[in-house]
Write a protein that holds these residues in place. Sequence first.
Motif, mmCIF file in Angstrom:
data_model
loop_
_atom_site.group_PDB
_atom_site.id
_atom_site.type_symbol
_atom_site.label_atom_id
_atom_site.label_comp_id
_atom_site.label_asym_id
_atom_site.label_seq_id
_atom_site.Cartn_x
_atom_site.Cartn_y
_atom_site.Cartn_z
ATOM 1 N N GLU A 46 1.401 41.110 -43.890
ATOM 2 C CA GLU A 46 2.712 40.478 -43.648
ATOM 3 C C GLU A 46 3.202 40.727 -42.226
ATOM 4 O OE1 GLU A 46 4.823 42.059 -46.984
ATOM 5 O OE2 GLU A 46 3.865 40.640 -48.369
ATOM 6 N N GLU A 92 -3.253 37.894 -54.651
ATOM 7 C CA GLU A 92 -2.037 38.242 -53.909
ATOM 8 C C GLU A 92 -2.360 38.587 -52.447
ATOM 9 O OE1 GLU A 92 -0.723 42.128 -55.018
ATOM 10 O OE2 GLU A 92 1.393 41.672 -54.618
ATOM 11 N N SER A 96 -5.112 37.768 -50.663
ATOM 12 C CA SER A 96 -5.646 36.623 -49.920
ATOM 13 C C SER A 96 -4.528 35.673 -49.540
ATOM 14 C CB SER A 96 -6.679 35.860 -50.740
ATOM 15 O OG SER A 96 -7.718 36.718 -51.087
ATOM 16 N N LYS A 97 -3.557 35.509 -50.442
ATOM 17 C CA LYS A 97 -2.428 34.615 -50.141
ATOM 18 C C LYS A 97 -1.637 35.161 -48.949
ATOM 19 C CE LYS A 97 1.497 32.145 -52.054
ATOM 20 N NZ LYS A 97 2.299 32.416 -50.876
ATOM 21 N N ALA A 98 -1.422 36.470 -48.943
ATOM 22 C CA ALA A 98 -0.675 37.077 -47.824
ATOM 23 C C ALA A 98 -1.451 36.862 -46.518
ATOM 24 C CB ALA A 98 -0.437 38.555 -48.088
ATOM 25 N N GLU A 151 -3.531 34.450 -45.856
ATOM 26 C CA GLU A 151 -3.453 33.029 -45.521
ATOM 27 C C GLU A 151 -2.075 32.682 -44.945
ATOM 28 O OE1 GLU A 151 -5.402 31.054 -48.703
ATOM 29 O OE2 GLU A 151 -4.617 29.109 -48.051
ATOM 30 N N ASP A 152 -1.017 33.158 -45.620
ATOM 31 C CA ASP A 152 0.355 32.862 -45.171
ATOM 32 C C ASP A 152 0.596 33.355 -43.745
ATOM 33 O OD1 ASP A 152 0.869 31.772 -47.591
ATOM 34 O OD2 ASP A 152 2.082 33.437 -48.371
ATOM 35 N N HIS A 153 -0.022 34.471 -43.410
ATOM 36 C CA HIS A 153 0.258 35.066 -42.096
ATOM 37 C C HIS A 153 -0.879 34.824 -41.097
ATOM 38 C CE1 HIS A 153 3.995 36.850 -43.484
ATOM 39 N NE2 HIS A 153 3.363 36.966 -44.640
ATOM 40 N N ARG A 154 -1.822 33.972 -41.508
ATOM 41 C CA ARG A 154 -2.917 33.524 -40.640
ATOM 42 C C ARG A 154 -3.687 34.692 -40.024
ATOM 43 N NH1 ARG A 154 -3.442 28.708 -40.425
ATOM 44 N NH2 ARG A 154 -4.738 28.689 -38.556
#
Length: 435
Positions: free
Chosen positions: A98, A117, A119-121, A123-126
């Motif tokens: 994050e 969870e 991997s999504k974080a 992805e969201d934060h590139r």
Amino acid sequence: MKESSRPIGVAVLGMGNVGTEVVRILTEKAADLQARIGAPLELRGVAVRDLSKERKGVDRALLTDDPMALVQRDDVDLVVELLGGIKPARKLILAALEGGKSVVTANKALMAEHSGELSKAAEDHRVDLYFEAAVAGAIPVIRPLTQSLAGDSVNRVAGIVNGTTNFILSEMAESGAGYGKVLAEAGRLGYAEADPTADVEGYDAASKAAILASIAFHSRVTASEVHREGITGISAKDFDAAKKFDCTIKLLAICERIDVDGEQKISARVYPALVPLDHPLATVNGAFNAVAVEAENAGRLMFYGQGAGGAPTASAVLGDLVMAARNRVFHGRGPLESTYAGLPVASIDEVPTRYYVSMKVADVAGVLHQVSGEFAKRGISIAAVRQEGAGDDARLIVVTHRASDRAQSDTVAALEKMDSVLKVSSVLRLEGTND
Ligand SMILES: NC(=O)c1ccc[n+]([C@@H]2O[C@H](COP(=O)([O-])OP(=O)(O)OC[C@H]3O[C@@H](n4cnc5c(N)ncnc54)[C@H](O)[C@@H]3O)[C@@H](O)[C@H]2O)c1
Ligand SMILES: N[C@@H](CCO)C(=O)O
Ligand code: NA
């Protein structure tokens, strides 16, 4: 290569078997790593539990017992998590991602439960989340599956993925050594988990199977969905019996696509199994691991090497670290999580398996007929029968052909109730055969 970019700040969390080796390599190979990345890696801090402990080759000023503060430092770009376990590793990794920092972890327990969870974080934060060291230590398996085979269809990934149990089983097979002594040696050599129950009860292998199945089949499989049996029930007698069938015993992790009544499902399972002595996995000994991959177009691939231990595992961590650092320098990204296929996980009952059943029987006429009748009743064909001993020591060993695991286990339950079967002493599956 472009001119060296600004230094990349690295935080290492945990200085146990793996962390110690990672810090050593980072220090000793700094110049090579810089040349390969295009920027120097600078160690900003190492989180440890005990600040008073002597840490050879590490500047004391780098040590901290506050991992969260280290992760959140502005001059930290990459976080290497080598604590193990879910708490506090999960929160620390989330905080890193994050905060826009890429993460490298060897933590299979965490990745097998929380990959969605995390991997999504990422992805969201590139940023990148790499975990090559989490499965089969030094052996490249995550990268081949996610990158080299990204254009193929994998049907099966199976092998030996736990060094501790393979070390124990190899010693038992070789010298008949006692279980406890060999386990202690595996701990001393840095193979075993902090709680070795994770190894011997198959939890560690189940976490790895979950990660492999998720990646191979573009679906999400968690450790709790993997059928798991450990090696604590395996005795010297089982090895003696296995030898009579030209087999040894290995703890296997098997992930495959299976067809259940026309529906495609994933089978992910971990159990000790009889493996023929002439099968390639039978000769994988000590803390070595081996993973066989079968893909539609590539065919069969074998990966073999050191699956545990500080330095081999650190090699995989450093590989990921170099990738993540290069991505920083060249503004690239590693592969994202791929779960588009969403295949369901089959119950063990639905999986076709072969059984080896060893039982103590009453030495009376007709026992063999009664026993084989129970298998026949459930449509299971018998591949081999062996009668041993006589009188009080009469034993019957049955090896079956493939049938649903449900039919096999129901048969064992029925055998246990028969008057002429005094005791079912051992039940193992047989793998590595085509029938
Ligand atoms: N040892 C291997 O062969 C191997 C192989 C592959 C993957 N792994 C994985 O690598 C990770 C580390 O394994 P290891 O063998 O180095 O374990 P280890 O128990 O030797 O090291 C973990 C270290 O982290 C420290 N630690 C734990 N919680 C902490 C906290 N809150 N703050 C600061 N320090 C803390 C411990 O004191 C210990 O020194 C685990 O996830 C393990 O599953 C290990
Ligand atoms: N405890 C693990 C470490 C490697 O993941 C093993 O024995 O395989
Ligand atoms: Na690996």
